[in-house]
Design a protein around this motif. Structure first.
Motif, PDB file in Angstrom:
ATOM      1  N   TYR A  62       0.844  -1.208   0.000  1.00  0.00           N
ATOM      2  CA  TYR A  62       0.000   0.000   0.000  1.00  0.00           C
ATOM      3  C   TYR A  62       0.873   1.250   0.000  1.00  0.00           C
ATOM      4  O   TYR A  62       0.652   2.188  -0.772  1.00  0.00           O
ATOM      5  CB  TYR A  62      -0.908  -0.025   1.226  1.00  0.00           C
ATOM      6  N   THR A  83      -3.116   9.441  -5.327  1.00  0.00           N
ATOM      7  CA  THR A  83      -3.339   8.152  -4.681  1.00  0.00           C
ATOM      8  C   THR A  83      -4.457   7.394  -5.385  1.00  0.00           C
ATOM      9  O   THR A  83      -5.406   7.990  -5.902  1.00  0.00           O
ATOM     10  CB  THR A  83      -3.700   8.331  -3.200  1.00  0.00           C
ATOM     11  N   ASP A 109      -6.500   2.488   5.836  1.00  0.00           N
ATOM     12  CA  ASP A 109      -5.646   3.662   5.644  1.00  0.00           C
ATOM     13  C   ASP A 109      -4.312   3.390   6.323  1.00  0.00           C
ATOM     14  O   ASP A 109      -4.090   3.740   7.484  1.00  0.00           O
ATOM     15  CB  ASP A 109      -6.311   4.908   6.230  1.00  0.00           C
ATOM     16  N   ARG A 121      -2.231   6.366   7.830  1.00  0.00           N
ATOM     17  CA  ARG A 121      -2.727   6.856   9.120  1.00  0.00           C
ATOM     18  C   ARG A 121      -2.223   5.955  10.246  1.00  0.00           C
ATOM     19  O   ARG A 121      -1.744   6.440  11.284  1.00  0.00           O
ATOM     20  CB  ARG A 121      -4.258   6.900   9.107  1.00  0.00           C
ATOM     21  N   MET A 177      -5.373  14.686   7.606  1.00  0.00           N
ATOM     22  CA  MET A 177      -6.168  13.476   7.387  1.00  0.00           C
ATOM     23  C   MET A 177      -7.431  13.429   8.242  1.00  0.00           C
ATOM     24  O   MET A 177      -8.278  12.565   8.043  1.00  0.00           O
ATOM     25  CB  MET A 177      -5.328  12.231   7.727  1.00  0.00           C
ATOM     26  N   ARG A 233     -13.798   0.180   2.955  1.00  0.00           N
ATOM     27  CA  ARG A 233     -12.375   0.485   3.137  1.00  0.00           C
ATOM     28  C   ARG A 233     -11.903   1.526   2.123  1.00  0.00           C
ATOM     29  O   ARG A 233     -11.150   2.444   2.443  1.00  0.00           O
ATOM     30  CB  ARG A 233     -11.549  -0.794   3.014  1.00  0.00           C
ATOM     31  N   CYS A 235     -10.657   5.513   2.859  1.00  0.00           N
ATOM     32  CA  CYS A 235      -9.317   6.015   2.534  1.00  0.00           C
ATOM     33  C   CYS A 235      -9.357   7.311   1.716  1.00  0.00           C
ATOM     34  O   CYS A 235      -8.371   8.041   1.660  1.00  0.00           O
ATOM     35  CB  CYS A 235      -8.537   4.956   1.756  1.00  0.00           C
TER      36      CYS A 235
END
Length: 747
Positions: free
Chosen positions: A174, A250, A273, A276, A330, A372, A376
């Motif tokens: 990721y 992203t 995420d 994070r 964020m 999910r 994100c």
């Protein structure tokens, strides 16, 4: 040399470029006895720095080739290391060197401060020693800059929640695919995407040729095209960055359901995420390190160690400030409430949000994968048939959510109603290219596409007629002296005409189910039927349902409410716990399962599988029958593993019609079918002489085919007094002030 480095690495920080340049020049001009060793170490160090700083797309051999050229140039200019080293032992200087008249060697190296002490300046040699502390400090700064650079790409599945053993691998993937910088290097950069000259193929099949992908930030694009054209392949290429999308953008791709483990659903969404999660862990670690440094600090004494500790503390303080700023950006403090709201909108009750992901069925795991991705908030969200595993309430929530989504969305979908509500633009993939229809939903695209096709067809035919007219004159009078000048003029006209490609013929599919003999009622009935896997915990209770040869019944309701259970009770795959199910003695029921692919032997061709399941016909008859469901040409002779999801669905419908059923019982029949195929299926079901009972989430198909709607919820199956639009309206009315679609059921 510095310009050569910039040519290969144009985005390299100037501090690093100057450092490498100065380091190599210093080593190349050294006259110490260990000059050859120092030069070799300098070359090795600089090579590693450049390799670490190189972008993922750069071939490492270009760095090594550059270093070989630089070494050759330096040796040509200053002599080889062995020669200069031996000469240094015997050479006497012609005159005394005055230090004050020369620039500091540290300036030549590109380092700050007076980094060189001259131990001796004589007639035999000049030897220098670098200030190690300042060199280490400079290298730490360089390393810190390198840590913020873009990481290399790897293939990954953004929608997967991997098991605990592979969780770190998932997190690494990721972070590498979606790099994060703590500085502001990506701030203010455009998030619009325009990539030209895309060539894409899979398994030898060309998908796109010299195409251009254009996605404006904040727009929502519906990617449409017939089954097997390569829409999912394009999405996978984008998610792996096989297409050159800038690294500051992203990407997340929702393609399949997540893998289940013991992680609670809410935590699975939070863990999606990865940055994070990592930044929170880094903040805890750095805070602990700062506390340890503070405990060791002596407020009175000033020592070398205390100076180093102060420098380390300053560096950690700066890093902690950057981390806190990124977490604030964020909105990390609101993460849990935001994740819970997304899950609630997709049908997860507060209790179910705490259940382990392994306890959920495939449809619910698909919702988790979707949750999910929404959590994100990627700059580019890729959705591949998101409505296939969602019920009408969840599709309604997703549609409402995406309409206010701030980033770019590219969704492959064949759900007309969903595209009409969500898409701001349509991209039509066909003939190895992408055509754009801006500022309109699917209905406007469909009308515009057909008009474009007719206009292009007319222009092509007119030009072909004009070409033929010119060519006829040229052939007739090319060698006629009186007409030669006119013939030459027409030749020039013919050469200047633009080359037009013949437009595709109108794509159409026709499904057909065979006529059936008449049966006297009752045909298929359920009376007071209840079913429970565990005694006392009914899935459905007291169901009364009557299916006739002219029935067109649609069953809707939230996932997990028992819709598929009702269908399996009707066809005899499950036995009722209570009540009576009666069938006509000669009744043939054709069942289309939601997971119909499981019933296909993917190692066989469609023709061979039809012959295996329904023997007695020739291959030509099977090919003709498959052709009626859109499996034409050599497609029916390929292994079914190579077919797209929509093509496999067509094979399943072709097999269904070979049963010559009186009643069709269909569980999510629209999944994977393209829009033309769904239209063909709707027309075939309306023309079918037998009965139809379907569970579907496709609003367009339900509205087109079904005359009666039944709602399965809270353990009951009851007739709904309105149509599918009225049902959707009722769902939206249940939405709370927070915009979350509420569902009155427990899964």
């Amino acid at each position: 040399m510095e310009s050569e480095i910039v040519t290969i690495l144009p985005n390299l920080d100037s501090v690093i470029t100057e450092y490498c340049n100065g380091f190599l020049h210093y080593a190349a001009t050294s006259t110490s006895p260990e000059a050859d060793l120092e030069f070799a170490e300098a070359v090795s160090t600089v090579t590693q720095i450049l390799l670490d700083a190189a972008p993922p797309s750069l071939d490492p051999t270009k760095i090594t080739s550059l270093m070989n050229k630089i070494v050759a140039d330096l040796e040509a200019k200053h002599g080889s290391r062995k020669e200069s080293s031996s000469q240094a032992k015997s050479k006497r200087l012609d005159q005394t060197i005055h230090v004050g008249t020369h620039k500091s060697i540290s300036a030549t190296m590109g380092l700050l401060g007076s980094g060189v002490d001259l131990d001796a300046v004589g007639t035999r040699k000049i030897e220098s020693r670098v200030d190690k502390k300042k060199l280490e400090k400079a290298e730490r700064k360089i390393k810190a800059k390198q840590d913020k650079k873009v990481m290399k790409n790897v293939e990954y599945e953004a929608s997967k929640l991997v098991g605990s053993d592979d969780q770190k691998a998932y997190e690494d993937f990721y972070m590498q695919v979606n790099p994060l910088t703590l500085d502001s290097s990506s701030a203010g950069k455009s998030k619009d995407i325009k990539v030209e000259g895309i060539d894409l193929s899979i398994g030898g099949l060309r998908i796109l040729t010299d195409s251009t992908l254009t996605l404006a930030y904040g727009r929502r694009y519906g990617l449409v095209g017939k089954n097997g054209i390569g829409k999912s392949t394009l999405l996978r290429a984008l998610s792996r960055r096989d297409v050159a999308i800038p690294h500051h953008i992203t990407i997340l791709h929702v393609e399949q359901e997540i893998m289940g483990d013991d992680t609670p659903a809410l935590q699975a969404v939070l863990d999606a995420d990865v940055w994070r999660k990592k930044l929170l862990a880094d903040r805890v670690r750095i805070t602990a390190e700062l506390a340890a440094i503070e405990d060791k600090r002596d407020p009175v004494a000033v020592t070398t160690a205390s100076i180093a500790n102060n420098a380390q503390r300053d560096e950690l303080d700066s890093l902690l400030t950057d981390i806190d700023a990124k977490l604030a950006e964020m909105e990390a403090d609101k993460a849990e409430s935001r994740a819970a709201a997304i899950l609630a909108g997709l049908g997860f009750s507060p209790e179910r949000q705490l259940h382990a992901t392994r306890t959920f069925s495939g449809g619910w795991r698909m919702r988790l994968a979707l949750a999910r991705a929404l959590f994100c908030k990627p700059d580019l969200l890729l959705l591949d048939e998101p409505s296939n595993m969602l019920d009408v309430p969840s599709i309604t929530f997703l549609s409402e959510y995406l309409q206010t989504y701030e980033s770019t969305v590219l969704v492959v979908s064949h759900d007309r109603a969903f595209l009409n509500e969500v898409a701001t633009d349509i991209i039509h993939q066909h003939s190895e290219r992408l055509d754009y229809y801006k500022g309109g939903n699917f209905d406007s695209f469909y009308a515009t596409k057909e008009e474009r096709r007719k206009t292009a067809k007319r222009e092509y035919e007119n030009q072909m007629a004009y070409r033929k007219h010119l060519q006829t004159f040229i052939d007739k009078f090319r060698y006629n002296a009186a007409k030669s000048s006119e013939a030459q003029s027409r030749i020039k006209k013919l050469e200047k005409l633009p080359v037009l490609e013949e437009p595709d013929d109108e794509y159409s599919v026709v499904f057909k189910f065979p006529d059936v003999e008449h049966l006297s009622p009752p045909i298929l009935q359920m009376s007071g039927v209840s079913f429970a896997y565990n005694a006392g915990n009914n899935i459905v209770a007291n169901v009364d349902l009557d299916v006739q040869l002219d029935s067109r019944i649609g069953i809707v309701g939230p996932n997990g409410a028992g819709k598929t259970t009702v269908l399996k009770l009707l066809i005899g795959q499950l036995e009722a716990s209570k009540g009576l199910i009666s069938k006509h003695a000669r009744l043939r029921v054709g069942f289309f399962a939601q997971h119909h692919v499981d019933a296909l032997d993917l190692t066989m061709s469609a023709v061979s599988f039809c012959a295996k399941m329904f023997p007695g016909r020739t291959d030509e008859e099977y090919r003709r029958h498959l052709g009626a469901f859109g499996i034409t040409g050599t497609t029916g002779l390929q292994k079914m593993a190579l077919l797209s999801g929509g093509q496999k669905s067509r094979v399943a419908f072709a097999l269904l019609s070979l049963q010559n059923p009186h009643v069709l019982v269909l569980d999510e029949p629209s999944n994977h079918l393209d829009i033309e195929a769904m239209d063909a299926l709707s027309d075939a079901l309306k023309a079918f002489k037998g009965g139809v009972l379907m569970v579907s989430h496709d609003v367009t198909m339900l509205a087109s085919v079904c005359t009666h709607l039944w709602v399965c919820d809270n353990g009951t199956v009851e007739a709904f007094p309105g149509d599918i639009k009225a049902y959707k309206k009722r769902i939206l009315e249940q939405a709370g002030s927070d915009g979350v679609v509420r569902q009155n059921h427990h899964v």
